[in-house]
Write an enzyme that holds these catalytic residues in place. Structure first.
Site, PDB file in Angstrom:
ATOM      1  N   LYS A 164     -21.543  17.687   8.237  1.00  0.00           N
ATOM      2  CA  LYS A 164     -20.399  17.844   9.122  1.00  0.00           C
ATOM      3  C   LYS A 164     -20.183  16.648  10.044  1.00  0.00           C
ATOM      4  O   LYS A 164     -19.105  16.481  10.597  1.00  0.00           O
ATOM      5  CB  LYS A 164     -20.561  19.116   9.969  1.00  0.00           C
ATOM      6  CG  LYS A 164     -20.328  20.399   9.204  1.00  0.00           C
ATOM      7  CD  LYS A 164     -18.922  20.479   8.646  1.00  0.00           C
ATOM      8  CE  LYS A 164     -17.874  20.596   9.735  1.00  0.00           C
ATOM      9  NZ  LYS A 164     -16.510  20.714   9.184  1.00  0.00           N
TER      10      LYS A 164
ATOM     11  N   SER B 293       0.848  -1.192   0.000  1.00  0.00           N
ATOM     12  CA  SER B 293       0.000   0.000   0.000  1.00  0.00           C
ATOM     13  C   SER B 293       0.887   1.247   0.000  1.00  0.00           C
ATOM     14  O   SER B 293       1.705   1.421  -0.890  1.00  0.00           O
ATOM     15  CB  SER B 293      -0.940  -0.039   1.203  1.00  0.00           C
ATOM     16  OG  SER B 293      -1.983   0.912   1.072  1.00  0.00           O
TER      17      SER B 293
END
Length: 289
Positions: A155, A103
């Site tokens: 949010k 990764s």
């Protein structure tokens, strides 16, 4: 002038030993970290990277990587700093993979002009993963009421204390695809025609170093000392570039001090970093480490 000529001559004609600076980039990749639990980031690695490329008369820089990945942003920033300095200083970069370069760890590895792996190393995992925890049932059991107030309906996206929303998951997956495309483009740019046309190459799968050689993810199999002595001569010496001694090292007495960190400092760090430790352990365990 003699040093310059010595650097340009074939290894069989060199009269002096060649010294290669070595950087060790070992650990998970994430912004922040702490003196109690260090991690790889541009901030934590920039000093040793720049010091290695400033090493006088070195024909190359060697980088040892052992990382299961982590932050894609920090991975790319470290990669870019290595490449920028390699071009600026006209130095060849050799990357040596130890247990794993997967990764984000592999993203950093492709900064190398040549990637060397142990046959049993783990390489690849070219993909993007996001992981978190859900505590909705836990707070019910212990009688805690979650109160969140926002300006902006999105949010509190993917709040671990609230049930997941399908639209939030879809938005996250769209972001992951963009990051994945950036990763793929970077690997293709650096590895080019060396990559084999394999449909599973960019699916997030990982392989041993031996299979990675077949797929074009690495260039050769071997170890740092053997490869560098073969390339630059039997007199080649390796010089490990180490970070400066930090406050944490002095407090623990690693460098001879009798001072110790306060118990409150350790407790706070342990509590604050508990989830980071779990996440880090999960990253390594994906590769059987």
């Amino acid at each position: 002038m003699r040093r310059l000529l010595n650097r340009l001559l074939p290894k069989s004609m060199r009269s002096q030993a060649v010294t290669i600076p070595v950087i060790r980039l070992h650990g998970t990749i994430m912004a922040g970290g702490s003196q109690f639990r260090p991690s790889l980031s541009l901030a934590s690695t920039a000093g040793v990277i720049e010091k290695a490329f400033a090493f006088p008369d070195a024909p190359a820089v060697a980088i040892s990587i052992n990382s299961p990945g982590g932050s894609p942003v920090q991975s790319r920033l470290i990669y870019k700093r290595i490449r920028d300095l390699a071009v600026e200083k006209n130095r060849k970069v050799f990357v040596f993979i130890e247990d794993v370069a997967a990764s984000g760890g592999y993203m950093i590895a492709v900064a190398g002009d040549e990637i060397v792996a142990d046959p049993s190393s783990i390489v690849g995992s070219i993909g993007v993963v996001s992981a978190s925890f859900g505590f909705t049932e836990l707070i019910k059991k212990i009688g805690i009421e979650r109160r969140v107030y926002t300006a902006g309906k999105n949010k509190a996206t993917l709040d671990p204390f609230k049930p997941e929303k399908p639209e939030d998951i879809e938005r996250l997956k769209a972001l992951q695809l963009e990051v994945h495309d950036t990763f793929i483009d970077l690997v293709k740019e650096r590895r080019g025609a060396r990559l084999k046309d394999d449909p599973e190459l960019f699916t997030g799968l990982f392989w041993t170093g031996k299979k990675g050689l077949e797929l074009g993810l690495v260039d050769t199999l071997g170890d740092m000392r053997t490869v560098l002595k073969d390339r630059f001569g039997a007199k080649t010496r390796l010089h490990l570039i180490t970070p400066p001694r930090g406050l944490f090292g002095r407090k623990l007495g690693i460098f001879g001090s009798s001072e110790r960190p306060a118990a409150a400092e350790i407790a706070a760090a342990a509590a604050g970093g508990l989830l980071d430790v779990v996440e880090e352990r999960a990253l390594w365990s994906r590769f059987g480490l």
